[in-house]
Design a protein around this motif. Structure first.
Motif, PDB file in Angstrom:
ATOM      1  N   ASN A 313      13.970  25.336 -28.779  1.00  0.00           N
ATOM      2  CA  ASN A 313      13.175  26.306 -28.117  1.00  0.00           C
ATOM      3  C   ASN A 313      12.903  26.300 -26.438  1.00  0.00           C
ATOM      4  OD1 ASN A 313      12.647  28.493 -30.506  1.00  0.00           O
ATOM      5  ND2 ASN A 313      12.410  26.348 -31.578  1.00  0.00           N
ATOM      6  N   LYS A 314      13.688  25.528 -25.896  1.00  0.00           N
ATOM      7  CA  LYS A 314      13.496  25.397 -24.518  1.00  0.00           C
ATOM      8  C   LYS A 314      12.052  25.063 -24.030  1.00  0.00           C
ATOM      9  CE  LYS A 314      17.135  28.707 -23.516  1.00  0.00           C
ATOM     10  NZ  LYS A 314      17.697  28.647 -24.692  1.00  0.00           N
ATOM     11  N   LEU A 316      10.990  21.866 -22.983  1.00  0.00           N
ATOM     12  CA  LEU A 316      11.609  20.449 -22.347  1.00  0.00           C
ATOM     13  C   LEU A 316      10.365  19.532 -22.473  1.00  0.00           C
ATOM     14  CD1 LEU A 316      14.099  21.746 -22.726  1.00  0.00           C
ATOM     15  CD2 LEU A 316      14.586  20.484 -20.430  1.00  0.00           C
ATOM     16  N   HIS A 346      21.201  18.540 -20.839  1.00  0.00           N
ATOM     17  CA  HIS A 346      20.632  20.028 -20.571  1.00  0.00           C
ATOM     18  C   HIS A 346      19.951  20.045 -18.851  1.00  0.00           C
ATOM     19  CE1 HIS A 346      18.771  23.761 -21.634  1.00  0.00           C
ATOM     20  NE2 HIS A 346      17.704  23.296 -20.791  1.00  0.00           N
TER      21      HIS A 346
END
Length: 761
Positions: A313-314, A316, A346
């Motif tokens: 869900n980004k 990080l 990523h």
């Protein structure tokens, strides 16, 4: 006194030894008792410590090793369990329980022959050992010896009529034989042995689901819940079923009921979190994961699952923080290290991701995810060969990874390996018929194969799979453009531009179609319109000015075109296309120096592009600067040692300008392997053979070249030279004369006339 004391020493020593042995034995018995108690109480970590203590005190204790194996199974560590069972078998080779445990593991790892030998040994000791007989039946099923397996299972039922596992396995055989009524009867019989047994009920449910009898499947799930009212598992299964049937409210209700039944167990919370994640309710999913972690804060696998959720869900920073905490507690935790490598990919920190993945590969060479992520790294780095190898290895271990197949199909297509790209695309479409990337790749492969109708069908399918995606409309417009059906093309391209006005590939095609139809004013007005809406995007403006230049070139306004390209580069100096286009103009106007400047400018921006090196080689070659030509061909080959155009040109240069015929042969063969049907490549290889004195081979290559391009005077001249060197004067004469009849002014024409005069004497 002295003699008496001396006499007592051996006795005292024996007493001490006996006391020591007795004390050690008591410790072993105490550890065994404690271990068995912990095991029965399901405190497996504590049981493990007790059994390990015994193996330290008495490494030959088969019971301790066996119990350690049983414990490790409960802890989910199959590798250590097998090692413990194997050690126990070494110490007690006739123990049938141990034999069957190791045989079961061997069967799981597909070592069928060895598993069968151990099972047969156990059955020989006790022919009515139902565990041994059941394992034998499983082995026979794996060997596709169904009749024998069936016979053994009925023997088990004769010995133990209420053996529901035998009924279930018989039902499995009947399903494989497509005897569905018999299978259903056997499964119902299995359930009747014990209405509360979830394993039997699950087999029945799977049977109905596979038969698409969802009503009966639901009924069985409800019965499972009713017969196990305190067990959360049936509710979780019911939730999973409703989720599959897209009955989200009923699924949620079942998951919540499972949590209510087991508020201190993580399984219902993990199931609910997965449900909320799939249905796009991220906040609720996060709540469920957080509650699960609160129940088992020391569970590192669970923490890693939460980290993966954050990463997906980004989020990080949250993911990295959890991974860091896990690795601080357990530095070699594989799953966390794997997730860390994915985070690094990523973040484009590939120099950190790759060494980490190499380390994980050494630890678990069969971990498909590791090879997949390595493939992604190599893709990011532009290392196509290595990416293909890594992704292919990943598929060897996990053929179901459709994303790996998608990447692989794309790489093969980019590498012009269209048959391989097609194969991967079809593998995806067999599982997911409406997969967008696979449909696109397959249609493009059809286009490359000249199967236009199939390609068009695929492109139009894209517009149906995803009506809001402009790519399908663009590709359909591209197809009609190739077919010169410009009105049909305009319809689809206009739709694509309406969806995304920033797509320069679409606008470029529209402009070029207008140029082909001599509608240059329309092309310029389109470009001007997009300039007004392009905003301040340097790349888009550079592209638009480049398109303007193409319109000017179509009107033979080369100076105006050059100015447009210069304006394009003022907007975006890193846009490479204008450099190539300007170079072509300079070549056309015989301004080689200026052309070289343009390609050199490209390489200043990016020295790892093959094409500018290749084109510089050609320009220097044409300008008589052979050393510089050779250097640029070699630079192209340093980037890609199988780049056939450079290999061919270098071989041609070496054979004409040096005595290094062996190296010329090496590069000519590379070109021939990569481009086996190219007549120019055949001519080069023939010329190398000629220079090396291999006349038969040379003649063979020249003839093959002329089959594909019979009117090439240069190749005819080379063939004539080879015939003349072999002593075939008449054949040589015919070749020279035909070459001159095709073009009396070709480069070797004077030499051909000399040879003709010599032959005719």
């Amino acid at each position: 006194m002295y003699f008496k004391t001396k006499a007592l020493l051996p006795v005292l020593m024996c007493l001490f030894i006996l006391a020591g042995c007795q004390g050690e034995q008591e410790k072993i018995e105490s550890h065994l008792k404690n271990g068995m108690n912990y095991f029965s109480e399901k405190q497996y970590q504590k049981a493990r410590i007790e059994f390990l203590n015994i193996t330290q005190l008495d490494p030959e204790n088969a019971t301790a090793w066996y119990q350690l194996g049983e414990t490790m199974i409960r802890l989910g560590n199959a590798k250590e369990a097998f090692q413990a069972y194997a050690r126990a078998e070494t110490l007690d080779p006739d123990n049938t329980d141990i034999l069957l445990k190791t045989a079961g593991f061997l069967l799981l790892s597909n070592q069928i022959e060895l598993a069968e030998k151990k099972t047969d040994r156990a059955i020989l000791v006790n022919p009515e050992n139902t565990k041994g007989l059941f394992l034998k039946a499983q082995i026979l099923i794996r060997k596709d010896e169904m009749t024998q397996a069936e016979s053994i299972l009925y023997k088990i039922l004769g010995l133990t009529p209420d053996n529901y596992s035998a009924y279930r396995k018989l039902a499995e055989i009947k399903v494989s034989q497509k005897k569905y009524d018999e299978a259903e009867t056997l499964l119902l019989k299995s359930i009747s042995m014990d209405e509360t047994n979830l394993s039997s009920r699950m087999d029945m449910i799977r049977f109905y689901v596979n038969r698409k009898d969802f009503l009966k499947a639901e009924q069985e799930l409800v019965k499972a819940s009713e017969t196990n009212p305190e067990n959360p598992d049936p509710q979780i299964m019911l939730g999973n079923f409703y989720l599959r049937m897209q009955k989200e409210s009923l699924a949620e209700k079942a998951y919540l009921k499972a949590m209510e039944l087991a508020p201190q167990t993580i399984k219902p919370f993990i199931a609910a979190a997965g449900f909320y994640d799939i249905t796009g309710k991220d906040d609720r999913a996060l709540e469920m994961y957080t509650r699960a972690v609160a129940i088992q804060p020391e569970n590192l696998s669970l923490q890693n699952t939460l980290a993966k959720f954050h990463f997906k869900n980004k989020r990080l920073p949250q993911a990295e923080e959890i991974v860091s905490d896990i690795l601080e507690a357990r530095p070699n935790f594989f799953a966390a290290l794997l997730l860390k490598s994915e985070i690094k990919i990523h973040e484009k920190a590939l120099d950190e991701a790759l060494p980490l993945l190499n380390r994980l590969e050494k630890e678990k060479p069969e971990a498909a995810r590791v090879h997949f992520l390595k493939g992604v790294c190599f893709m990011e780095l532009g290392k196509t060969r290595k990416a293909i190898t890594a992704l292919s290895t990943s598929l060897d271990f996990n053929p179901q990874n459709l994303k790996a197949r998608e990447y692989l199909a794309g790489l093969y297509y980019k590498d012009s390996a269209f048959d391989l790209a097609r194969h991967q695309a079809l593998e995806i479409l067999n599982v997911m018929p409406d997969n967008y990337p696979a449909t696109e790749i397959l249609a493009n492969c059809d286009m490359q194969a000249g199967q236009g109708d199939k390609a068009l069908e695929g492109f139009m399918k894209l517009t149906k799979i995803s009506p809001e995606n402009p790519t399908g409309y663009y590709l359909t417009g591209l197809y009609y453009s190739y077919e010169k059906k410009y009105d049909e093309a305009a319809s689809y391209l206009s739709r694509a531009l309406t969806m995304d006005s920033t797509r320069m590939d679409t606008l470029t095609l529209v402009v070029r179609n207008a140029i082909k139809q001599k509608k240059n004013d329309h092309a310029l007005s389109l470009i001007q319109k997009h300039m007004e809406i392009a905003g301040h995007s340097p790349r888009i403006m550079a592209t638009l000015y480049s398109l303007k230049a193409e319109v000017f070139l179509a009107e033979n306004q080369e100076k105006t075109a050059l100015k447009a390209y210069e304006t394009a580069l003022k907007n975006d100096p890193d846009y490479l296309k204008p450099y190539f286009s300007m170079a072509r103009i300079y070549v056309k106007t015989n301004n080689i120096k200026k052309a070289i400047e343009q390609y050199t400018a490209v390489l200043d921006k990016n020295p790892d592009i093959i094409v500018p090196h290749m084109l510089l080689g050609i320009l220097y070659d044409a300008d008589g600067q052979f050393k510089l030509a050779e250097a640029n061909y070699r630079k192209a080959l340093a980037i890609n040692p199988r780049y056939a155009p450079a290999a061919n040109n270098l071989a041609y240069l070496l054979v004409l300008r040096s005595d290094d015929f062996d190296q010329a042969l090496q590069w000519a063969r590379v070109a021939r392997e990569v481009l086996p049907e190219d007549p120019a490549v055949m001519d080069t290889l023939g010329l190398v053979y000629f220079k090396k004195g291999l006349m038969d081979s040379a003649i063979g290559e020249f003839r093959d070249s002329l089959k594909r391009n019979p009117n090439n005077p240069t190749v005819l001249f080379h063939l004539g030279e080879a015939y003349l060197s072999r002593g075939d004067a008449q054949d040589a004469l015919d070749a020279f004369k035909k070459a001159l009849s095709l073009n009396k002014n070709f480069k070797m024409a004077p030499q051909a006339k000399v040879f003709i005069k010599q032959i005719e004497g």
